[in-house]
Motif scaffolding. Structure first.
Motif, PDB file in Angstrom:
ATOM      1  N   LEU A  68      61.935 -16.531  -7.084  1.00 61.48           N
ATOM      2  CA  LEU A  68      61.349 -15.176  -6.608  1.00 61.48           C
ATOM      3  C   LEU A  68      62.082 -14.349  -5.981  1.00 61.48           C
ATOM      4  CD1 LEU A  68      58.008 -17.032  -5.629  1.00 61.48           C
ATOM      5  CD2 LEU A  68      58.188 -15.594  -7.607  1.00 61.48           C
ATOM      6  N   ALA A  69      63.213 -14.935  -5.350  1.00 61.69           N
ATOM      7  CA  ALA A  69      64.189 -13.703  -4.621  1.00 61.69           C
ATOM      8  C   ALA A  69      65.108 -13.126  -5.537  1.00 61.69           C
ATOM      9  CB  ALA A  69      64.820 -14.942  -3.711  1.00 61.69           C
ATOM     10  N   GLU A  70      64.648 -12.382  -6.490  1.00 62.40           N
ATOM     11  CA  GLU A  70      65.594 -11.562  -7.390  1.00 62.40           C
ATOM     12  C   GLU A  70      65.793 -10.310  -6.756  1.00 62.40           C
ATOM     13  OE1 GLU A  70      63.353 -11.995 -10.695  1.00 62.40           O
ATOM     14  OE2 GLU A  70      61.827 -10.587 -10.417  1.00 62.40           O
ATOM     15  N   PRO A  71      66.830  -9.773  -7.123  1.00 62.46           N
ATOM     16  CA  PRO A  71      67.150  -8.525  -6.383  1.00 62.46           C
ATOM     17  C   PRO A  71      66.117  -7.502  -6.866  1.00 62.46           C
ATOM     18  CG  PRO A  71      69.000  -9.362  -7.343  1.00 62.46           C
ATOM     19  CD  PRO A  71      68.038 -10.334  -7.767  1.00 62.46           C
TER      20      PRO A  71
ATOM     21  N   GLY B  90      54.452  -8.128  -0.674  1.00 58.30           N
ATOM     22  CA  GLY B  90      55.409  -7.187   0.062  1.00 58.30           C
ATOM     23  C   GLY B  90      57.134  -7.723  -0.195  1.00 58.30           C
ATOM     24  N   GLY B  91      56.947  -8.728  -0.910  1.00 54.97           N
ATOM     25  CA  GLY B  91      58.497  -9.192  -1.264  1.00 54.97           C
ATOM     26  C   GLY B  91      59.192  -9.504   0.069  1.00 54.97           C
TER      27      GLY B  91
ATOM     28  N   ARG C  24      55.448  -2.048  -2.446  1.00 56.09           N
ATOM     29  CA  ARG C  24      55.215  -3.234  -1.781  1.00 56.09           C
ATOM     30  C   ARG C  24      54.280  -3.174  -0.620  1.00 56.09           C
ATOM     31  NH1 ARG C  24      61.220  -4.085  -1.149  1.00 56.09           N
ATOM     32  NH2 ARG C  24      60.780  -5.931   0.364  1.00 56.09           N
ATOM     33  N   VAL C  25      54.725  -2.096   0.245  1.00 57.89           N
ATOM     34  CA  VAL C  25      53.948  -1.823   1.398  1.00 57.89           C
ATOM     35  C   VAL C  25      52.462  -1.762   0.738  1.00 57.89           C
ATOM     36  CG1 VAL C  25      53.319  -0.166   3.175  1.00 57.89           C
ATOM     37  CG2 VAL C  25      55.660  -1.054   2.796  1.00 57.89           C
TER      38      VAL C  25
END
Lengths: 348, 187
Positions: free
Chosen positions: B15-18, B150-151, B39-40
């Motif tokens: 999930l932590a992709e750029p 939000g990522g 995201r906000v």
């Protein structure tokens, strides 16, 4: 469902902005996010509020600083209206005559309504008797001038000379003055006296005589009440013998009132006027010479005095502003903490 | 405003992709806006469950962030953490004003997009997850919204909600496990 599948679902299912909203936001970004009012979120400007709060705090701090720095000054009327500068000696009697068998109604009214005889509010304040002693040195050929200056300073500050003793001669010279200076003028008067010659010694004292003033005032009120009662009884006296007895008692009470009034007036004078003793001695630099060194030294002393005054003012101001700043900071931190807790509480 | 690479410790690294970047100066407010706007919105909408309110709060958050952009200090966290902190405060202020908790009601359909053509099984799974989300408390939903809508990384989430990074990671892990159990119970 595995954790990974759940995470993917959560991410994919995140709400997305509509195209119309995205376009509006892009437009607002291009315009630099101009302020706008919404139905739910009233946009009260923060900067003017902060500026107002800052201005109010600064004004409060300035007021407190000025009040502290000028503190000690009494109200503008100085000595009470009823106590005009008395002659050196016993103060005058009240209006009542000593030989009257029966005080006239206007005498009674004058005793009760004498300007400045409103005892109770005045005597509730602290009554401090102040005194100061100052020893000045001046060159032998300037002692006379210094003595004249002492008297001039007393006059200038609405005071008077109670006693004076000046001697000049080959064996040496000097002088001593007993001054009475209105208490609200004491500090400036001492400053002016100190400028006459070299200050060899200076001291100030204060004595609280509030109990004595309060006791005397209370006794005066009680005696006046006795007198009013006797006058009512005199009106109702049914025999000559009774009337004579009441009149005898009235004479005694009137005399007591006169004595207490004098005593209270004396106490008030002790509070209203500070006793200042000035002693003149030979010595000190010759202030009249044209010596450049003395002039330079005096200028240096003046500059140092100004610097000390400015430093004193700065320290006093700091003493007021620093606690206010600390209070303001604590208040700001507390308000931020309360706001954070309220926001967290919105999540239940 | 350099973006830190988002890495988490308790959830899948996949999930932590750029996040894609665009051709604007990396340290500009516009760059942050481009990166973070959806995201906000996703986070705020997940919290408020009301599309109109989410749009207002999102706009307000960016307006405030724009005015305070010169007050950002790198030592206090990433630009995203800073921005999401502002958005969070605006959203919580809105919740306080409305004085009601986010609940599963008719408003839910307002924030999630309708996809009538998607596979039935996927739609069922989405509904299962949404129903399970509704049974979590607001703080738990907020954590999930910060993470997935939000990522944000665990460190950024910790900065936004005011806890330690390890605490944030632990809470996220527990919340996810709880959600998975809720989904399993529904199934």
């Amino acid at each position: 469902m595995t954790t990974r599948e759940l995470e993917l679902l959560l991410r994919e299912d995140a709400p997305q902005p509509s195209d119309e909203f995205r376009a509006r936001m892009d437009q607002r970004l291009a315009e630099g996010f101009p302020r706008r009012r919404t139905r739910r979120l009233p946009a009260l400007p923060r900067v003017p509020r902060l500026a107002l709060a800052g201005a109010a705090s600064a004004l409060l701090a300035l007021s407190v600083t000025v009040a502290l720095l000028t503190g000690g000054e009494e109200s503008a009327d100085g000595p009470s209206d009823g106590a005009a500068a008395p002659a050196a000696g016993e103060s005058g009697d009240s209006a009542a005559s000593t030989g009257a068998t029966e005080p006239a109604p206007d005498d009674l009214q004058s005793l009760q309504a004498t300007p400045g005889s409103d005892i109770a509010p005045r005597e509730r304040e602290r009554q401090i008797e102040r005194s100061a002693q100052l020893t000045l040195a001046a060159p032998p050929d300037q002692l006379g001038h210094a003595a004249e200056e002492v008297v001039a300073v007393a006059d200038r500050h609405r005071g008077f000379v109670l006693r004076s003793n000046v001697s000049t001669g080959e064996d040496g010279g000097g002088g001593e003055f007993g001054l009475r200076i209105p208490q609200d003028r004491l500090r400036p008067a001492l400053r002016d006296l100190s400028a006459i010659g070299e200050v060899r010694a200076r001291s100030e004292q204060g004595q609280d005589i509030t109990p004595a003033v309060s006791r005397t005032a209370e006794r005066l009120d009680e005696t006046r009440a006795d007198r009013r009662g006797l006058l009512r009884r005199l009106e109702q006296a049914q025999t000559d013998a009774e009337a004579r007895a009441i009149r005898r008692r009235l004479r005694l009470v009137s005399a007591e009132i006169r004595g207490l009034t004098r005593e209270l007036r004396g106490l008030r004078e002790r509070v209203d006027y500070a006793a200042v003793t000035v002693t003149l001695e030979e010595g000190g630099e010759d202030a009249g010479s044209d010596d450049g060194g003395a002039g330079t030294g005096a200028a240096f002393d003046d500059a140092l005095g100004s610097l000390e005054g400015a430093l004193e003012l700065g320290i006093r101001a700091l003493g007021v502003l620093l606690p206010l700043a600390l209070l303001g900071s604590a208040g700001w931190l507390a308000s931020r903490l309360v706001l954070r807790r309220r926001r967290d509480a919105a999540l239940g | 405003m350099d973006r830190a690479v988002a890495r988490s410790t308790h959830v899948s690294d996949a999930l932590a992709e750029p996040i894609p970047t665009i051709e604007v100066p990396a340290d500009s407010f516009e760059a942050l806006y481009r990166r973070a706007f959806p995201r906000v919105y996703g986070y705020v909408a997940s919290l408020l469950r009301d599309r109109t309110a989410a749009e207002d709060v999102t706009a307000l958050a960016f307006e405030r962030a724009y005015r305070r952009r010169r007050g950002y200090r790198p030592g206090r966290g990433t630009p995203e953490a800073w921005l999401f902190g502002i958005a969070r405060n605006a959203a919580l202020d809105e919740l306080r004003r409305r004085r009601r908790r986010a609940s599963l009601d008719a408003d839910v359909a307002d924030v999630w997009s309708q996809t009538p053509d998607e596979h039935t099984e996927l739609a069922l799974r989405r509904e299962t997850v949404r129903a399970a989300l509704a049974r979590l408390d607001a703080r738990e939903r907020e954590l999930l919204a910060l993470k997935y809508a939000g990522g944000l990384s665990n460190a950024e989430i910790a900065r936004v909600v005011g806890v330690s990074e390890s605490n944030a990671g632990t809470k996220l892990h527990r919340t996810l496990e709880k959600l998975r159990r809720e989904c399993h119970d529904d199934a």
